[in-house]
Every structure is written in C-alpha cells, then in structure tokens.
Design a protein around this motif. Structure first.
Motif, PDB file in Angstrom:
ATOM      1  N   ILE A 165       4.122   5.192  25.291  1.00  9.65           N
ATOM      2  CA  ILE A 165       4.734   5.972  24.220  1.00  9.65           C
ATOM      3  C   ILE A 165       3.643   6.556  23.329  1.00  9.65           C
ATOM      4  O   ILE A 165       2.505   6.077  23.311  1.00  9.65           O
ATOM      5  N   SER A 166       4.022   7.608  22.590  1.00  3.98           N
ATOM      6  CA  SER A 166       3.067   8.319  21.733  1.00  3.98           C
ATOM      7  C   SER A 166       3.543   8.296  20.287  1.00  3.98           C
ATOM      8  O   SER A 166       4.255   9.202  19.838  1.00  3.98           O
ATOM      9  N   PRO A 167       3.199   7.258  19.534  1.00  5.80           N
ATOM     10  CA  PRO A 167       3.619   7.197  18.119  1.00  5.80           C
ATOM     11  C   PRO A 167       3.017   8.329  17.298  1.00  5.80           C
ATOM     12  O   PRO A 167       1.849   8.682  17.461  1.00  5.80           O
ATOM     13  N   VAL A 168       3.838   8.896  16.420  1.00  7.72           N
ATOM     14  CA  VAL A 168       3.413   9.949  15.505  1.00  7.72           C
ATOM     15  C   VAL A 168       3.876   9.583  14.098  1.00  7.72           C
ATOM     16  O   VAL A 168       5.012   9.142  13.909  1.00  7.72           O
ATOM     17  N   ILE A 169       2.983   9.764  13.130  1.00 10.40           N
ATOM     18  CA  ILE A 169       3.328   9.584  11.712  1.00 10.40           C
ATOM     19  C   ILE A 169       3.212  10.945  11.033  1.00 10.40           C
ATOM     20  O   ILE A 169       2.155  11.580  11.054  1.00 10.40           O
ATOM     21  N   PHE A 170       4.322  11.363  10.431  1.00 16.17           N
ATOM     22  CA  PHE A 170       4.442  12.688   9.806  1.00 16.17           C
ATOM     23  C   PHE A 170       4.738  12.487   8.326  1.00 16.17           C
ATOM     24  O   PHE A 170       5.525  11.616   7.951  1.00 16.17           O
ATOM     25  N   LEU A 171       4.117  13.284   7.473  1.00 18.84           N
ATOM     26  CA  LEU A 171       4.281  13.151   6.025  1.00 18.84           C
ATOM     27  C   LEU A 171       4.535  14.523   5.422  1.00 18.84           C
ATOM     28  O   LEU A 171       3.835  15.500   5.733  1.00 18.84           O
ATOM     29  N   THR A 172       5.545  14.605   4.558  1.00 20.16           N
ATOM     30  CA  THR A 172       5.873  15.883   3.912  1.00 20.16           C
ATOM     31  C   THR A 172       4.921  16.167   2.749  1.00 20.16           C
ATOM     32  O   THR A 172       4.106  15.334   2.359  1.00 20.16           O
ATOM     33  N   ASN A 173       5.039  17.383   2.190  1.00 18.37           N
ATOM     34  CA  ASN A 173       4.296  17.837   1.006  1.00 18.37           C
ATOM     35  C   ASN A 173       2.834  18.159   1.295  1.00 18.37           C
ATOM     36  O   ASN A 173       1.986  18.099   0.394  1.00 18.37           O
ATOM     37  N   GLY A 174       2.517  18.489   2.531  1.00 18.97           N
ATOM     38  CA  GLY A 174       1.178  18.979   2.836  1.00 18.97           C
ATOM     39  C   GLY A 174       0.072  17.968   2.653  1.00 18.97           C
ATOM     40  O   GLY A 174      -0.848  18.202   1.835  1.00 18.97           O
ATOM     41  N   PRO A 175       0.075  16.865   3.382  1.00 17.76           N
ATOM     42  CA  PRO A 175      -0.983  15.870   3.221  1.00 17.76           C
ATOM     43  C   PRO A 175      -2.300  16.354   3.821  1.00 17.76           C
ATOM     44  O   PRO A 175      -2.333  17.285   4.639  1.00 17.76           O
ATOM     45  N   LYS A 176      -3.377  15.706   3.421  1.00 14.04           N
ATOM     46  CA  LYS A 176      -4.674  15.940   4.053  1.00 14.04           C
ATOM     47  C   LYS A 176      -5.176  14.623   4.640  1.00 14.04           C
ATOM     48  O   LYS A 176      -4.634  13.552   4.353  1.00 14.04           O
ATOM     49  N   GLU A 177      -6.159  14.718   5.467  1.00 13.93           N
ATOM     50  CA  GLU A 177      -6.690  13.524   6.119  1.00 13.93           C
ATOM     51  C   GLU A 177      -7.358  12.607   5.105  1.00 13.93           C
ATOM     52  O   GLU A 177      -8.128  13.056   4.246  1.00 13.93           O
ATOM     53  N   GLY A 178      -7.050  11.329   5.161  1.00 14.36           N
ATOM     54  CA  GLY A 178      -7.671  10.365   4.273  1.00 14.36           C
ATOM     55  C   GLY A 178      -9.124  10.121   4.639  1.00 14.36           C
ATOM     56  O   GLY A 178      -9.558  10.381   5.764  1.00 14.36           O
ATOM     57  N   SER A 179      -9.866   9.582   3.690  1.00 12.15           N
ATOM     58  CA  SER A 179     -11.302   9.378   3.896  1.00 12.15           C
ATOM     59  C   SER A 179     -11.680   7.902   3.973  1.00 12.15           C
ATOM     60  O   SER A 179     -12.858   7.564   4.000  1.00 12.15           O
ATOM     61  N   GLY A 180     -10.687   7.015   4.015  1.00 10.11           N
ATOM     62  CA  GLY A 180     -10.974   5.592   4.036  1.00 10.11           C
ATOM     63  C   GLY A 180     -11.358   5.094   5.416  1.00 10.11           C
ATOM     64  O   GLY A 180     -11.547   5.862   6.363  1.00 10.11           O
ATOM     65  N   SER A 181     -11.465   3.779   5.535  1.00  9.55           N
ATOM     66  CA  SER A 181     -11.898   3.156   6.785  1.00  9.55           C
ATOM     67  C   SER A 181     -10.773   3.053   7.802  1.00  9.55           C
ATOM     68  O   SER A 181     -11.018   2.772   8.977  1.00  9.55           O
ATOM     69  N   TYR A 182      -9.511   3.272   7.355  1.00  8.00           N
ATOM     70  CA  TYR A 182      -8.373   3.237   8.260  1.00  8.00           C
ATOM     71  C   TYR A 182      -7.813   4.651   8.450  1.00  8.00           C
ATOM     72  O   TYR A 182      -7.922   5.491   7.547  1.00  8.00           O
ATOM     73  N   PRO A 183      -7.190   4.933   9.596  1.00 14.29           N
ATOM     74  CA  PRO A 183      -6.531   6.243   9.770  1.00 14.29           C
ATOM     75  C   PRO A 183      -5.448   6.411   8.710  1.00 14.29           C
ATOM     76  O   PRO A 183      -4.623   5.520   8.498  1.00 14.29           O
ATOM     77  N   SER A 184      -5.442   7.575   8.045  1.00 13.77           N
ATOM     78  CA  SER A 184      -4.499   7.746   6.935  1.00 13.77           C
ATOM     79  C   SER A 184      -4.255   9.214   6.653  1.00 13.77           C
ATOM     80  O   SER A 184      -4.999  10.091   7.100  1.00 13.77           O
ATOM     81  N   MET A 185      -3.194   9.441   5.873  1.00 13.89           N
ATOM     82  CA  MET A 185      -2.889  10.758   5.320  1.00 13.89           C
ATOM     83  C   MET A 185      -2.726  10.609   3.818  1.00 13.89           C
ATOM     84  O   MET A 185      -2.113   9.645   3.341  1.00 13.89           O
ATOM     85  N   LEU A 186      -3.261  11.589   3.094  1.00 10.31           N
ATOM     86  CA  LEU A 186      -3.389  11.479   1.649  1.00 10.31           C
ATOM     87  C   LEU A 186      -2.608  12.571   0.937  1.00 10.31           C
ATOM     88  O   LEU A 186      -2.671  13.746   1.310  1.00 10.31           O
ATOM     89  N   LEU A 187      -1.866  12.172  -0.100  1.00  7.16           N
ATOM     90  CA  LEU A 187      -1.233  13.104  -1.032  1.00  7.16           C
ATOM     91  C   LEU A 187      -1.898  12.940  -2.383  1.00  7.16           C
ATOM     92  O   LEU A 187      -1.976  11.830  -2.924  1.00  7.16           O
ATOM     93  N   ASP A 188      -2.372  14.040  -2.934  1.00  2.74           N
ATOM     94  CA  ASP A 188      -3.069  14.049  -4.229  1.00  2.74           C
ATOM     95  C   ASP A 188      -2.328  15.029  -5.133  1.00  2.74           C
ATOM     96  O   ASP A 188      -2.242  16.221  -4.838  1.00  2.74           O
ATOM     97  N   PHE A 189      -1.775  14.515  -6.261  1.00  2.00           N
ATOM     98  CA  PHE A 189      -0.938  15.405  -7.070  1.00  2.00           C
ATOM     99  C   PHE A 189      -0.993  15.010  -8.551  1.00  2.00           C
ATOM    100  O   PHE A 189      -1.316  13.862  -8.895  1.00  2.00           O
ATOM    101  N   HIS A 190      -0.649  15.991  -9.399  1.00  5.46           N
ATOM    102  CA  HIS A 190      -0.523  15.760 -10.836  1.00  5.46           C
ATOM    103  C   HIS A 190       0.950  15.501 -11.139  1.00  5.46           C
ATOM    104  O   HIS A 190       1.829  16.216 -10.646  1.00  5.46           O
ATOM    105  N   LEU A 191       1.200  14.547 -11.983  1.00  2.00           N
ATOM    106  CA  LEU A 191       2.571  14.185 -12.340  1.00  2.00           C
ATOM    107  C   LEU A 191       2.681  14.218 -13.859  1.00  2.00           C
ATOM    108  O   LEU A 191       2.117  13.374 -14.563  1.00  2.00           O
ATOM    109  N   THR A 192       3.387  15.226 -14.376  1.00  6.86           N
ATOM    110  CA  THR A 192       3.526  15.349 -15.823  1.00  6.86           C
ATOM    111  C   THR A 192       4.508  14.321 -16.365  1.00  6.86           C
ATOM    112  O   THR A 192       5.284  13.724 -15.623  1.00  6.86           O
ATOM    113  N   SER A 193       4.487  14.121 -17.644  1.00  2.28           N
ATOM    114  CA  SER A 193       5.325  13.104 -18.280  1.00  2.28           C
ATOM    115  C   SER A 193       6.804  13.358 -18.019  1.00  2.28           C
ATOM    116  O   SER A 193       7.296  14.478 -18.166  1.00  2.28           O
TER     117      SER A 193
END
Length: 443
Positions: A165-193
């Motif tokens: 089988i071919s597992p796939v992990i999909f994430l909404t909101n336009g993630p980018k590749e994470g930079s940590g030691s594990y495979p990851s996807m990153l969301l970076d955003f501003h959250l107003t009050s």
C-alpha cells in the motif's frame, strides 16, 4: 449527547475505525487506528496503526511552535487533552498547547482506508500570535519506503510504501515541507485576537499513491459539520448510565462504543445481515487472500454463545442489530434442520451443530421489541433445528438424550472432564457423555 471530560488517567479505549452504520467497512482491508495521549517516541498526541501488520508502525502527530518554543508532548501542554466525545469512528478532544490558545481536534475515520483530523485553534489572547503547526508522520515499513516529503499535482504531501500500500498524508491550507528531523508538513500563520484557524489533515492508504492522493483530497472537501451531525444522530440511541462512580460511567459508555465498533454491514459479507468480529485492533483487518477467508478465530465468525453475550450490550438500544445476527443463523439452516455452530462473513463454516441457545436469544429480543412477526418467523426454523438435535446423529444410544459432538459446543475450549491435553484432566470422549447442561439448553 453527554459531553465527557476524560483524560489520560481514566480507563480509556481509544480505538477508532469505520462505522458500519454510516459507511460500509472493508472486511478484507480494514485499517484500524488508536489514539494515544502521550505515548510512543517521541511522546505525542498521536494516531497510530500497523495496517493489519503490513507495517511495523505508522504514527501521525502534531507539533506546536510559538515564540521559539516547540512542544508535542501533551504532558507539556498548558492544558492537557480532554476527550469530549467518543464514538466508534470519531473522537473529539480539547486542549491548549500554550496559554490563551485553545484547540479542538476532531479525529474521524470516514471509511476503512482513511483517517482525518480537523484542528480548530482559537486565539483568546489580546494580541496577534505567530503560530506554527507541524504534522509529523513516522512510518516504519515491513518492506517498502519510509515517509518522505513529495510534491504531487503541485501539492506538498508525505508519502511512503509498505506492505503493498502507498500511504499519503495530505494537509489543507498550503503547507510547506518541514525542516525537522522527521518527515513533516508545516503550517505557519498569524492569528489575530479572537480569531480561529482551521486546517484538515487526511491520511489514506490505497495500493497506488495517485489513488491515495485523490481520495485524501476528496475527503478534505467534505462538509465536516454535516458529517459530525450524522455521527451524533447515528449514536443518539445510546443508553446513558449514571452511577456514583465516574469510572463506571466511563466503562459503561466505552463498552457500548466497543460493541458498536465490532459490526460490519452485509455489503462486505456473505451473510444477509450485519455481523460482528470479536475485536478491531490496529494489528487486525488485513486479509492476505483478499476475501477474509484466511482470518483467525477472532474474525472468522461468531457462535450462538457470542450472540447471546453481545445481546446484553445491544438491547435495548440496538434491537435491529440483535435481530440481524439472529437471522444470520436462522437463514442459514439446511434442509435437515442443521444450523452451523460458527458462521463467518467470508462464508466460513465449522460444520458443527449450533449450541441450542438460539430460541433463548429470540425470546430475549422479543422481550424488548414485542415483535410477534419475528417469533412467527423463528418458530418453525427453531423447531426443525431442535428436532435435528434428537436425530440419531446426535443421540447415538437412542435414549432420547442427545450428546455433544465437540467440546466447543459447550462454550468452553478447555474442560477438566473432557480435555485430553492436560494430564490432570479426565480426558473423557465428550461424545460418550450425556450432559445435564445440554439437556437444560434443549429444555
């Protein structure tokens, strides 16, 4: 429905799988998940499976970063996770990784080959925050490839291969590749009050990566609020029990949840009505032969004793399920009256005569439903079945007292009188014994 406040120290069973009452599970490829509240390495709020032993392990978990502080261990959260709702295919949690940042995480299994999580983060602080959420996937395959960040159709995904089988992990909101030691996807955003951020993660595992991706993308587009209402309505008949002990309240709720999760609908079965397995765990649910005929005893059918026992959980909340498993036995009767002791969803048979407790099951169901038509349907079938117990095949000495033909019919797989593999047991041939227990059941 009751809103719970369950945490890691409570008696918990956090298995989730496709709910047959909503979406038919795949009997031969049923991917089952477990939610953990801080176990594993690294410790995290994670979902995990083995795809029925097609991988050594698959774990998916979030990591939160704020003001150069990064945490994934729930023990380090400002507010530890609390389970608010739990159903066979759905778990809702609330927690706060940092002060004034409140998170609601909904984990949902929409079908056998997918799991998804919606995260809603509300900023209750008076200022804007810059928050990062990093979804990490760790796949240890039996044979194949570990997860890696890839681009497919201009979209960042995590993908790997294990056990065909071919597992796939999909994430909404336009993630980018994470930079940590594990495979990851990153969301970076501003959250107003006072505002809320929503994102959806979907994991799918089909044989081809392209098919896994398309399924994940389609699931991400579903109306979450409508799906959640459907889940709540499906479970609205659950019996709510309040005792003087919160642990008992939890255990009684989880016992109903577990039984509801055991069922498979008839679309993936040779049986005409929904049927159940003995348990659904992450190491189970995959058939090498592709039809379930190679499953072991926990997945290859149920006996009349199993049906008698499970009726304690199905009644009075789900009499239709109880009637269904009863009718699976009755509808399989052969011309001579024979009903098989254990019948499976892939057509498995034991070729032993069923224990004569079926009439008792029918009566117990009737006591809750008052369904006279059920008894009218059952009576001639049961009469023919009981007559077969008195045939010469089961009454060898023809004294009108039948004999067991196998120890399994008694409900025991080990017995001090009949078992022959323990030197301290008598080892009597059960076919030569006339049992008061059998007489009582027939009576």
């Amino acid at each position: 429905m009751r809103k719970w406040n369950l945490h890691k120290g409570d008696p918990l069973s956090l298995i989730i799988a496709s709910d047959a009452r909503i979406t038919p599970p795949d009997y031969a490829d049923d991917q089952i998940w477990e939610l953990t509240l801080g176990d594993g390495e690294p410790k995290a709020l994670s979902i995990q499976t083995t795809y029925g032993l097609r991988a050594r392990s698959m774990r998916i978990f979030p990591q939160f970063s704020l003001n150069k502080k990064t945490i994934s261990n729930p023990a380090d959260f400002f507010k530890a996770p609390l389970i608010k709702h739990i159903y066979p295919n759905f778990i809702e949690l609330e927690f706060s990784p940092f002060p004034h940042l409140d998170v609601i995480a909904d984990f949902w299994v929409p079908e056998s080959k997918a799991i998804t999580c919606r995260i809603r983060i509300q900023n209750n602080s008076p200022s804007t925050v810059n928050l990062q959420i990093e979804w990490i996937g760790i796949l240890i395959p039996t044979n194949g490839e570990r997860l890696s960040a890839q681009r497919l159709h201009s979209t960042h995904i995590l993908s790997g291969i294990t056990g065909g089988i071919s597992p796939v992990i999909f994430l909404t909101n336009g993630p980018k590749e994470g930079s940590g030691s594990y495979p990851s996807m990153l969301l970076d955003f501003h959250l107003t009050s006072g505002t809320t951020h929503k994102s959806i993660l979907v994991h799918t595992a089909l044989s081809e990566k392209e098919d896994s991706f398309l399924l994940a993308r389609n699931i991400a587009l579903r109306n979450w609020d409508a799906e959640k209402v459907k889940i709540e309505m499906t479970n609205h008949g659950r019996i709510e029990v309040t005792t003087g002990d919160p642990n008992w309240n939890t255990a009684l709720m989880l016992s109903q949840n577990l039984v509801e999760r055991l069922f498979f609908d008839s679309s993936s079965s040779t049986l005409p009505h929904p049927s159940f397995v003995y348990n659904r765990l992450p190491d189970q649910g995959f058939s090498i032969l592709g039809d379930g005929s190679d499953y072991g005893h926990q997945w290859n059918g149920q006996t009349t004793f199993d049906v008698y026992f499970i009726c304690d959980f199905l009644l009075p909340a789900a009499p239709e399920l109880a009637e269904g498993v009863l009718l699976n036995f009755l509808n399989s009767q052969e011309e001579n009256g024979f009903i098989d002791w254990k019948q499976g969803m892939a057509g498995q048979k034991s070729r032993l005569l069923a224990t004569p407790i079926i009439a008792t099951i029918a009566w117990r169901i009737f006591e809750y439903t008052n369904n006279i038509s059920l008894l009218e349907h059952c009576f001639p079938i049961l009469l023919k079945f009981l007559d077969y117990w008195f045939s010469s095949k089961h009454d060898i000495d023809k004294d009108n007292i039948p004999e067991w033909e196998h120890i399994l019919q008694t409900g025991y797989d080990d017995h001090p009188i009949y078992s022959q593999w323990n030197e301290n047991f008598q080892g009597i041939d059960i076919k030569t014994s006339e049992s008061p227990a059998l007489c009582a059941l027939l009576y």
